[in-house]
Design a protein around this motif. Structure first.
Motif, short mmCIF file in Angstrom:
data_model
loop_
_atom_site.label_atom_id
_atom_site.label_comp_id
_atom_site.label_asym_id
_atom_site.label_seq_id
_atom_site.Cartn_x
_atom_site.Cartn_y
_atom_site.Cartn_z
N HIS A 151 19.97 0.67 62.57
CA HIS A 151 21.14 1.54 62.53
C HIS A 151 21.73 1.52 61.12
O HIS A 151 21.99 0.46 60.56
CB HIS A 151 22.19 1.07 63.54
N TRP A 172 26.26 0.38 67.36
CA TRP A 172 25.14 -0.40 66.84
C TRP A 172 24.49 -1.24 67.92
O TRP A 172 23.33 -1.65 67.79
CB TRP A 172 25.59 -1.36 65.73
N HIS A 197 17.49 1.22 71.80
CA HIS A 197 18.55 2.02 71.20
C HIS A 197 17.99 3.44 70.96
O HIS A 197 16.84 3.60 70.57
CB HIS A 197 18.97 1.39 69.88
#
Length: 685
Positions: free
Chosen positions: A178, A152, A217
């Motif tokens: 996420h 995460w 991410h």
């Protein structure tokens, strides 16, 4: 333990391709059938906030905050019945208790149990309970409970961990999109609602959750590409940035003011279409996150209120770009929001008025209330501008509760609306934002009743006699058409600088989109103010909002960017011309005239159900220590109303003080006998 500071694991990349199709596409969230419904108690009860200043023992130990030996004794008092009794005596009606600090549910088990116990005590004393939920992960303990949470955590574009800031590198940032993190946050919410039985959840630091470094991410990057596909057809993508296949599109790579030791900033203006879309995606992602949390909260307990902390309208660097905060998208999911980093309320030694009025205006137009701290003057400002909500107990908290009937169910009587269009504020230069800030400062200090509005409000401007476009340079054809029709049907318009010269993509037009309304084609044709009629409406075009300070003050101070140099708030040199233009465009029918200094500020409200009009007067200049006396006020009454009663109340006076007035046609004239800091004059019809 695994290396938290190395390159992104292959497992993260695999999760991206398995999970991103399960996530909501940001560009499609607007079609969701869920619409946040405000709990009844938020409207029906006075909100006097008490905020638990203590921190959990683990945070005190790990961070080194408040490094004192007696911290356990302090904590015991903060969690005691004595503390709850103090809140009750201070008039507090809603208290926010510390609940979850990011170390893990097992690590914080005792803290959570303490909060559950204190919440029971609060309810015994008739206090509503809010709980604090953090936005970061203290990975040193959290990963012991949930090793999978390593996936995460966010790396920035260099692969470095994204941390909270300062020396608290043990606090890392997760990607809010996420699915594992969202599932965990819902478990935190479930405990808050089922075990603590919270009436409100405070989600901290919404202003930090979609900053650019947090969005590298792999899931976020893939979501960004899906966002572009959903938002535009292949043909539109070619027109937008020259090609349609976005497989290799990457987020812009830049460091932020919160990414030491290098300080870099976004380009100004923001012309690059991928930069623009990256901003839009992050704004949507943040709003989607809180929409999903709000829906989950509502399913578990429809009477639980939502609150987050995106900060207020401080005027510093491009908030939309840096923080991904777009008020019209974010705030429909909340009932309250928090603002920090705004300067103290008052008047400086140099005669500059500072306030949080813009933030309160945004809260009201979005049907939210604002939590903001401050001294007695700041609390009086909250009473005047913040509906029935004040952040702090004591005499002013009791004053709100005692006079709740005067504060509830109010709405503004606003002659003017000043537009903060998404593209103009987000894509343009700091000078464009500065023109808006100075125009708002003029409205505040010249006592012109106004609202701050956003793009969607252009669809219905019937409430306002004047629309103000302060260098709102990036407007779509549709927005220009709405404005044109508003003026044609009798609305007033005051526009400055480059207003409508650019499209919503910030592509320059050959001439103003509103050239026919202004009477000129481009900014260079106007050397001075232009006044004309258009249809049934009146139009004023002003070449520029002229700063009240020397240009040397207009250089950004990025190392202390959140403070927004105090000199910026100085009234513009042409403030009188701006206010006169607004009055003329209204047909010389502004609702309120107060003959007092520029540091006496007003808010004009009405209660339609109770058939009242309320004039709030607030004296920001407390330097002399002497009250102002016999302030002349003229109020224009709507709908041929005839007053039956007029009186003054104030936290500085006891009881109701009758007000004598004269009535001539639709104008009521009276004098405020004395203004120390804050008065309300109430007309009942």
């Amino acid at each position: 333990m695994r290396n938290l500071y190395g390159p992104v694991s292959l497992r993260i990349i695999c999760i991206c391709f398995l999970c991103f199709m399960l996530l909501p596409i940001p560009g499609q969230t607007q079609s969701s059938t869920f619409s946040h419904i405000k709990p009844a108690w938020v409207r029906e009860e006075p909100i006097v906030l008490g905020f638990q200043t203590c921190d959990m023992v683990m945070m005190l130990r790990r961070s080194g905050r408040l490094p004192r030996e007696w911290y356990k004794e302090d904590y015991a008092h903060w969690k005691s019945e004595d503390q709850v009794r103090e809140w009750k005596e201070q008039g507090v009606t809603l208290v926010v208790l510390n609940f979850y600090r990011g170390f893990g549910l097992e690590a914080e088990k005792q803290q959570i149990e303490d909060t559950i116990h204190q919440a029971e005590i609060c309810r015994k004393y008739g206090l509503r309970v809010g709980v604090y939920v953090v936005d970061t992960i203290a990975y040193e303990t959290f990963l012991l409970e949930k090793p999978e949470a390593e996936d995460w955590l966010v790396p920035d574009f260099r692969g470095a961990p994204v941390i909270y800031g300062g020396t608290e590198c043990f606090r890392r940032r997760p990607y809010i999109g996420h699915p594992g993190y969202m599932k965990f946050m819902k478990e935190v919410i479930r405990i808050a609602l089922e075990d603590v039985k919270a009436d409100m959840i405070h989600f901290d630091n919404a202003c930090n959750q979609v900053r650019s470094p947090n969005m590298f991410h792999p899931l976020a990057k893939q979501e960004f590409r899906e966002f572009l596909k959903a938002k535009y057809t292949p043909e539109e993508r070619i027109e937008r940035w020259g090609f349609s296949d976005v497989t290799y599109v990457e987020p812009p790579m830049y460091l932020e003011v919160f990414a030491p030791p290098v300080y870099m900033i976004a380009p100004e203006p923001i012309d690059d279409p991928i930069y623009q879309e990256w901003m839009d995606f992050r704004c949507q992602r943040l709003s989607d996150y809180y929409a999903e949390l709000a829906e989950y909260v509502y399913k578990l307990n429809p009477d639980c209120a939502m609150e987050c902390n995106p900060h207020g309208v401080t005027g510093y660097v491009n908030k939309t770009f840096y923080e991904g905060v777009d008020w019209p998208r974010l705030l429909p999911n909340t009932d309250f929001f928090w603002s920090e980093h705004e300067r103290p309320v008052g008047v400086t030694e140099d005669g500059i008025l500072t306030s949080k009025i813009r933030s309160y205006k945004v809260a009201r137009i979005m049907d939210n209330m604002l939590f903001a701290g401050g001294d007695r003057l700041a609390l009086c400002e909250q009473l005047a501008f913040n509906q029935h909500c004040i952040n702090g107990g004591g005499p002013l908290g009791h004053f709100l509760t005692d006079n709740f009937d005067i504060y509830r169910d109010t709405e503004t009587i606003a002659d003017a609306a000043i537009l903060r269009s998404y593209a103009s504020i987000g894509h343009s230069t700091k000078e464009t934002r500065y023109s808006t800030i100075l125009s708002e400062q003029t409205l505040i200090q010249k006592k012109i009743p106004f609202d701050i509005i956003f793009n969607n409000n252009l669809k219905d401007l019937s409430k306002y006699s004047v629309l103000i476009l302060a260098d709102q340079e990036s407007l779509s054809d549709e927005q220009a058409a709405l404005i044109r029709e508003y003026v044609k049907q009798g609305g007033g318009l005051v526009a400055t600088g480059n207003t409508s010269l650019f499209t919503e993509w910030r592509r320059q037009r050959r001439s103003f989109a509103l050239a026919d309304v202004f009477g000129i084609s481009n900014p260079g044709q106007a050397k001075e103010e232009i006044r004309q009629t258009f249809g049934k409406g009146r139009v004023v075009y002003i070449p520029a909002v002229i700063p009240g300070v020397d240009e040397s003050f207009l250089k950004p101070r990025w190392t202390e960017y959140w403070k927004f140099p105090i000199e910026y708030w100085t009234l513009p040199k042409n403030a009188d011309a701006l206010s006169e233009a607004i009055n003329w465009a209204s047909g010389n029918r502004l609702s309120l005239k107060v003959e007092a200094s520029d540091f006496v500020i007003t808010e004009l409200l009405q209660q339609k159900k109770q058939n009242r009009i309320i004039v709030h007067l607030l004296n920001y200049d407390q330097s002399s220590g002497k009250p102002l006396e016999n302030i002349p006020v003229t109020l224009r009454l709507p709908d041929s109303k005839t007053p039956q009663k007029a009186y003054l109340i104030s936290p500085d006076e006891s009881g109701q003080i009758p007000i004598e007035y004269t009535l001539e046609k639709d104008l009521v004239s009276f004098k405020v006998p004395q203004l120390k800091m804050y008065d309300l004059i109430i007309f009942e019809f």
